[in-house]
Enzyme design. Structure first.
Site, PDB file in Angstrom:
ATOM      1  N   HIS A  82       0.762  -1.244   0.005  1.00  0.00           N
ATOM      2  CA  HIS A  82       0.019   0.097  -0.025  1.00  0.00           C
ATOM      3  C   HIS A  82       0.912   1.419   0.207  1.00  0.00           C
ATOM      4  CE1 HIS A  82      -3.452   2.509   1.017  1.00  0.00           C
ATOM      5  NE2 HIS A  82      -2.626   3.032   1.609  1.00  0.00           N
ATOM      6  N   ASP A 161     -15.088   2.895   7.329  1.00  0.00           N
ATOM      7  CA  ASP A 161     -14.191   3.541   6.772  1.00  0.00           C
ATOM      8  C   ASP A 161     -14.489   4.603   5.607  1.00  0.00           C
ATOM      9  OD1 ASP A 161     -11.339   4.591   6.366  1.00  0.00           O
ATOM     10  OD2 ASP A 161     -11.548   3.724   4.471  1.00  0.00           O
ATOM     11  N   ARG A 168     -14.353  12.956   7.161  1.00  0.00           N
ATOM     12  CA  ARG A 168     -13.320  13.599   7.653  1.00  0.00           C
ATOM     13  C   ARG A 168     -12.908  14.657   6.661  1.00  0.00           C
ATOM     14  NH1 ARG A 168      -9.534   8.890   7.757  1.00  0.00           N
ATOM     15  NH2 ARG A 168      -7.905  10.281   8.121  1.00  0.00           N
ATOM     16  N   SER A 183      -7.706   3.926   9.074  1.00  0.00           N
ATOM     17  CA  SER A 183      -8.422   3.793   7.755  1.00  0.00           C
ATOM     18  C   SER A 183      -7.857   2.989   6.919  1.00  0.00           C
ATOM     19  CB  SER A 183      -8.471   5.351   7.244  1.00  0.00           C
ATOM     20  OG  SER A 183      -8.882   5.519   5.911  1.00  0.00           O
ATOM     21  N   LYS A 187      -8.521  -1.407   5.597  1.00  0.00           N
ATOM     22  CA  LYS A 187      -8.845  -1.978   4.299  1.00  0.00           C
ATOM     23  C   LYS A 187      -7.737  -2.914   4.059  1.00  0.00           C
ATOM     24  CE  LYS A 187      -8.664   2.516   2.800  1.00  0.00           C
ATOM     25  NZ  LYS A 187      -9.145   3.735   2.983  1.00  0.00           N
TER      26      LYS A 187
HETATM   27  N1  URA Z   1      -5.724   6.883   2.614  1.00  0.00           N
HETATM   28  C1  URA Z   1      -6.565   6.227   3.317  1.00  0.00           C
HETATM   29  O1  URA Z   1      -7.069   5.506   2.682  1.00  0.00           O
HETATM   30  N2  URA Z   1      -7.273   6.740   4.419  1.00  0.00           N
HETATM   31  C2  URA Z   1      -6.591   7.776   5.138  1.00  0.00           C
HETATM   32  O2  URA Z   1      -7.336   8.314   5.775  1.00  0.00           O
HETATM   33  C3  URA Z   1      -5.796   8.706   4.293  1.00  0.00           C
HETATM   34  C4  URA Z   1      -5.276   8.256   3.215  1.00  0.00           C
END
Ligand code: URA
Length: 432
Positions: A82, A161, A168, A183, A187
């Protein structure tokens, strides 16, 4: 239990219990807790933070708020990667075929572009016909057969999320370490891989701008992964300058293909080598030396490029686009950006360059808008290079006639000095 008390406890700096965090996430996901209370909760977390245990619980609760992917069929060989987002970051397109060619297993979900940053799914759609949605059965079959698949995020993965991120975004609560880390990690955990390599980008084109912030975020994510039974490694990499020379979807795919053939820009090759080695160490349980040998071997033998061809064919495109990148989408206008100054480029505002590419058509200004896969920028000079007034610093690729503003903005994103700037390391730190 009342959401009011949970908000008040966090506002007053108290530690939240697992039950309180689960209650907030469950209630918010099913709609019992309204947006205004969850926004107040996010703001309380922004001010007060969360400790490691609270952050891990928030991640766990968001991970389990929707579907999760079961990759247990592949044992502990699955490895995900990621990136926290950057400009010119085409590393996934390069890493997955390398890792799969070396025997690792990558069953990955990626996103689309966000703000000034690009998204891997948009880049892959530059291959005409590439399917970003596969049934679970087809996804797993493909991973079994060729060792990799990459699709868009499934509809019901981490709905908590998805909802919280949207709040947010409009309540000035994005830049909280606990909220960013939970967050991202929710995922990644829901996507099922046993091991995760995080590329934490730092600098003008990234979400976090300083080394200290990047270290804190990286450490928090590594700790979350460990506490929830995954192997995680974070590599902090420079994003003060765009990665490679190309920004924009098909242009980045062409550059990724060059790297898989053993060429391409040095910074991109070095970041990919580092990340691929980390992925192989975790997936195949080998040491760094062996991983590096395998990565080099996969590129030199052509096995990594062959893997890219198999991959895009299995997902509905045609290997001819990888074998002859001139068949990829191309813009009708290529405009030179001419420097009006002489000197060393001492700083590039990578975020501004990402916005320039987006203005040419490579990104979106509104959600779900179509993008122009051919549009983008090819840089001709980067930080540290000497430029004379009148030299070409970049080429704008666009199908619009409206590029004068972009040209001006691009020039404004460059800072010049009379002396060469101090070279900064590309790989800033590794947190295991
Ligand atoms: N990428 C994400 O998936 N979540 C965040 O809060 C910031 C960057």
């Amino acid at each position: 239990m009342r959401m009011y008390d949970i908000i008040k406890d966090k506002r007053d700096g108290k530690r939240l219990s697992d039950e309180q965090i689960d209650f907030a996430v469950k209630g918010f996901t099913c709609g019992d807790i309204p947006d205004y209370q969850m926004s107040a909760f996010a703001m309380a977390v922004w001010f007060r933070g969360m400790d490691a245990k609270e952050t891990a619980r928030l991640t766990h609760a968001m991970c389990n708020s929707g579907d999760t992917v079961d990759l247990s069929l592949f044992g502990d060989k699955t490895v995900d990667k990621h990136s926290t987002g950057g400009v010119g970051d085409k590393t996934s397109v390069i890493l997955l075929p390398i890792v799969a060619a070396c025997g690792g297993i990558c069953a990955k979900m990626s996103g689309r572009g966000l703000g000034h940053t690009g998204g891997t799914i948009d880049k892959l759609e530059s291959f005409p016909g590439y399917q970003t949605e596969l049934s679970t059965e087809r996804f797993l079959d493909q991973v079994s057969d060729i060792g990799l698949a990459l699709v868009g995020q499934s509809g019901n993965l981490t709905p908590a999320d998805k909802k919280l991120y949207a709040l947010r975004d409009v309540t000035a609560t994005v830049d909280s370490t606990a909220l960013i880390a939970s967050s991202i990690m929710s995922k990644k955990l829901a996507a099922g891989a046993h091991s995760i390599v995080l590329d934490v980008k730092m600098g003008s084109g990234a979400f976090v701008k300083t080394v200290d912030e990047a270290r804190e975020l990286a450490k928090t994510m590594v700790d979350i992964g460990k506490s929830l039974g995954r192997q995680v490694c974070a590599v902090i990499t420079d994003m003060d300058t765009p990665l490679g020379y190309s920004v924009g979807n098909a242009l980045e795919i062409k550059e990724a293909i060059e790297v898989l053939h053993g060429g391409g820009p040095l910074d991109l090759r070095n970041v990919c080598t580092e990340l691929a080695c980390r992925m192989l160490e975790l997936s195949l349980k080998i040491d760094e030396k062996e991983a590096l040998k395998k990565v080099r071997g996969a590129i030199e033998s052509g096995a990594a490029f062959d893997k890219l061809c198999q991959w895009i064919e299995r997902q509905g495109s045609d290997a001819k686009y990888a074998k002859d990148p001139s068949c990829l989408p191309a813009a009708k206008n290529i405009i030179e950006v001419i420097s009006d100054r002489s000197g060393y480029i001492c700083r590039m505002d990578a975020e501004s360059i990402g916005i320039c590419a987006s203005m040419l058509g490579a990104g979106r200004t509104v959600k779900d808008a179509p993008i122009d896969h051919a549009a983008g920028i090819v840089m001709n000079a980067k930080t540290g290079d000497f430029v004379n007034s009148g030299d070409v610093v970049a080429y704008l690729h666009t199908n619009t006639e409206d590029y004068a503003q972009v040209s001006k903005k691009y020039l404004q994103s460059l800072k010049f000095s009379s002396k060469p700037p101090k070279a900064l390391p590309l790989i800033i730190d590794i947190i295991k």
